[in-house]
Design an enzyme around this catalytic site. Sequence first.
Site, PDB file in Angstrom:
ATOM      1  CG  ASP A  36      -1.697   1.216   1.438  1.00  0.00           C
ATOM      2  OD1 ASP A  36      -2.385   1.627   0.486  1.00  0.00           O
ATOM      3  OD2 ASP A  36      -1.627   1.803   2.530  1.00  0.00           O
ATOM      4  CG  ASP A  89      -1.592   7.812   0.803  1.00  0.00           C
ATOM      5  OD1 ASP A  89      -0.932   8.845   0.931  1.00  0.00           O
ATOM      6  OD2 ASP A  89      -2.183   7.499  -0.255  1.00  0.00           O
ATOM      7  CB  THR A 143      -2.010   3.506  -3.880  1.00  0.00           C
ATOM      8  OG1 THR A 143      -2.565   4.624  -3.193  1.00  0.00           O
ATOM      9  CG2 THR A 143      -1.818   3.867  -5.353  1.00  0.00           C
ATOM     10  CB  SER A 144      -7.264   3.692  -2.092  1.00  0.00           C
ATOM     11  OG  SER A 144      -7.423   2.362  -1.637  1.00  0.00           O
ATOM     12  CG  ASP A 166      -1.885   2.417   6.616  1.00  0.00           C
ATOM     13  OD1 ASP A 166      -2.272   3.459   7.166  1.00  0.00           O
ATOM     14  OD2 ASP A 166      -2.183   2.120   5.442  1.00  0.00           O
TER      15      ASP A 166
END
Length: 226
Positions: free
Chosen positions: A22, A24, A115-116, A172
């Site tokens: 991921d 962020d 990543t989103s 996270d």
Amino acid sequence: MHSKVPPASQIFSREYAAFLFDMDGTLLNSIAVVERVWREWAVENGIEPDAFLQRIHGMRASEVVRREAIPGLDIQEQADMLLQKEMEDVEGILQIPQAAAFLEKLPAGKWAIVTSAARALAELRLAAAGLTPPPVMICAEDVVNGKPDPEGYKKAAEKLGVAPEDCVVFEDAPAGIQAGESMGATVVVINATHSHPIETTHLSIGGYGELDITIGSDGNLKLAHN
């Protein structure tokens, strides 16, 4: 969480085909930006911001806006506006401790970012944190279903030519942890950015200096404690 979480001893005793990260909160800390932009949006829309900020991490902006179901709001219009605000604010973005050094140890083609964030935002934040994006990066616009759906992680594994269950997912946020679990990957949780660390049975670290990597003759990756 998942009922088949392997013990730490098993995580360090086996080899993996690839590492999937991921972004962020996992490779870089953008929480100051995220919370500035989203707190303002929450207040403008009558949402109590403190609780709201606890439930947005790891999800695409469009899915956060859709979930809040505020009457009269155009979901894509709001997501585009929020993206623009996040693009204009990179103050305080830092890499997670030792992230760059850890990534530099990985051979090309053995890791990816999932990543989103939209691709333009992801590239901007990685640059602000001093991190170089890998050839394989799955972003918000590359999937139909965002996290907690495992679609993004599965696409990354497919592009790297590896089986999902032979990957380590570094995450996270609960949505991303669930995505990694759903595809049968080993999950490592990064607890470097949140004020309230996630309670998890997965291996949890505060920075990449806690881990080392060895690379086998076949190119497979093995984790070790520092």
